[in-house]
Motif scaffolding. Sequence first.
Motif, PDB file in Angstrom:
ATOM      1  N   LYS A 140      18.816   5.257  -7.909  1.00 36.78           N
ATOM      2  CA  LYS A 140      17.845   5.777  -6.942  1.00 36.78           C
ATOM      3  C   LYS A 140      17.182   4.654  -6.155  1.00 36.78           C
ATOM      4  N   GLU A 141      16.940   3.526  -6.849  1.00 35.07           N
ATOM      5  CA  GLU A 141      16.112   2.495  -6.222  1.00 35.07           C
ATOM      6  C   GLU A 141      16.906   1.231  -5.886  1.00 35.07           C
ATOM      7  N   SER A 142      17.298   0.479  -6.925  1.00 37.47           N
ATOM      8  CA  SER A 142      17.853  -0.862  -6.680  1.00 37.47           C
ATOM      9  C   SER A 142      19.166  -0.838  -5.913  1.00 37.47           C
ATOM     10  N   GLY A 144      20.072   1.699  -3.805  1.00 40.55           N
ATOM     11  CA  GLY A 144      19.965   2.725  -2.762  1.00 40.55           C
ATOM     12  C   GLY A 144      20.466   2.308  -1.392  1.00 40.55           C
ATOM     13  N   VAL A 145      20.509   1.014  -1.111  1.00 42.37           N
ATOM     14  CA  VAL A 145      20.935   0.594   0.236  1.00 42.37           C
ATOM     15  C   VAL A 145      22.451   0.456   0.338  1.00 42.37           C
ATOM     16  N   ASN A 146      23.146   0.582  -0.775  1.00 47.22           N
ATOM     17  CA  ASN A 146      24.605   0.412  -0.748  1.00 47.22           C
ATOM     18  C   ASN A 146      25.314   1.697  -0.360  1.00 47.22           C
ATOM     19  N   ARG A 147      26.494   1.546   0.258  1.00 50.83           N
ATOM     20  CA  ARG A 147      27.402   2.692   0.401  1.00 50.83           C
ATOM     21  C   ARG A 147      28.250   2.696  -0.855  1.00 50.83           C
ATOM     22  N   LEU A 342      11.643   7.588  -3.222  1.00 54.76           N
ATOM     23  CA  LEU A 342      12.725   7.035  -4.035  1.00 54.76           C
ATOM     24  C   LEU A 342      12.823   7.707  -5.404  1.00 54.76           C
TER      25      LEU A 342
END
Length: 440
Positions: A140-142, A144-147, A342
């Motif tokens: 959810k957090e660490s 989250g920016v990845n595809r 988040l």
Amino acid sequence: MAYKLGLLGLGTVGTGTAQIILDSLGRHPLLQELEIHRVGVRNLDKPRQVTFSADQLTTDLESIVIDPDIDIVVELIGGLEPARSLILTAISHGKHIVTANKAVISRYGNEIFDAANAKGVYVMLEAAVGGGIPVIQPLKESLGVNRIQSVMGIINGTTNYILTRMQTEGADFADVLADAQRLGYAEADPTADVDGLDAADKIAILASLAFAGRIKLEDIHCEGIRQVSAADIAYAEKLGFTIKLLAIAKRQSSTTPPAPPPGGAVDRLSIRVHPTLVPKTHPLASINGVYNAILVEGEPLGQVMFYGPGAGSGPTASAVVSDILTIAAILKTETEPIPHPLLSCTHQHYCAIAPMEELVTRFYTRFLTNDTPGVIGHLGTSFGNHGVSLESIVQIGMRDNQAEIVVVTHDVSEGNFLNALAEIRQLDAVMSIPSVLRVL
Ligand SMILES: NC(=O)C1=CN([C@@H]2O[C@H](COP(=O)(O)OP(=O)(O)OC[C@H]3O[C@@H](n4cnc5c(N)ncnc54)[C@H](OP(=O)(O)O)[C@@H]3O)[C@@H](O)[C@H]2O)C=CC1
Ligand SMILES: N[C@@H](CC=O)C(=O)O
Ligand code: NA
């Protein structure tokens, strides 16, 4: 100020949870602000490792979830009902929820998260997947920016414990299952573990987080470990593989993709649970016993693997209490908690799932045939007729006066492979096909 907890269940995980909260020294100081207000169980006369006063202990779980003094309801009874209704009632009374119940979340998550969002409360479930391993919060957090490209892993401790002991000791399935139950790893009905249903619940949860869309449980292809024999474990070993129950969710490209669903979710996912031959050099091959591991691949991160104890009282309770602590921290810092972007569930649509026939994978197959000349040639021809190319084909030996032949294919579409098998079943020389397993 103390945050009051209503604990539903005082079994393996409930006991571990109470033990952490009642022994806070040397842990996070916020733990000292948690108070177990009431505890719901089924049987008041059962001996317990943690004692509560008669006022705290009750069999009336409904009274806990509507108790105005309680801030957080911790659901650790398991199963679908009354767990689902108790969670929904607790939410309707403004309680935050912490649960380890993957069965209820994978089936009723949509209803539960919609209700929680409407009420402005949190539903936290770190313990539901991978026991003590932090994997829900990282997704959810660490991360989250990845595809995310794929999430795969060993996410059932009971079956990994069974397969490991079958492999290392040649142990008998039923004996090892009894040990897993005694150690508190197995579900109340261990069928959920053995038949892959528990892992399916968990991969549904992981995939919905990784690919930002809900997953229908019935879309997950699911096979358990009952058909894994000592013979296959031994042959796999000789061929350089270890057999593991893998749960896999992966983006799948298709020549005819459907229109993308609204909300930016991935177009098509392959999602499945099945015993798999894992090359011994692969990081998942060395995950043994009750340990779980989840390998996540994303862009731009690359691969990251989460590893740790996937079941058991203390490890699972570690995840439960960490979720409680997260909620307590929010309650402490915000007078009017709003759904944290988040931490709360924000997607409402469903992921599109690719049919299994489109899966491209390698296969391991064991045949019993008449020991007549040319059998291997016939098998090769039938595979070739359906575009299945073979990596290896060996006659291992004789079993019950029949030749035992093991085949490993190159990557092939599952549909083509099954068509080849259908043709092979018609060959006079082929007596039976005891095992068909996918290869990573
Ligand atoms: N065990 C593990 O390693 C893990 C478990 N989980 C999940 O955690 C949850 C709890 O599992 P676990 O602790 O192993 O289960 P247990 O069977 O050990 O404990 C269940 C507890 O809930 C109580 N309970 C069950 N049904 C009712 C009911 N209808 N009314 C009142 N009380 C009830 C039982 O009461 P009583 O004691 O009186 O019988 C018991 O205290 C499940 O969702 C499971 O999937 C998740 C990760 C790991
Ligand atoms: N029965 C489960 C318990 C944890 O989720 C398992 O064996 O993994
Ligand atoms: Na976890």
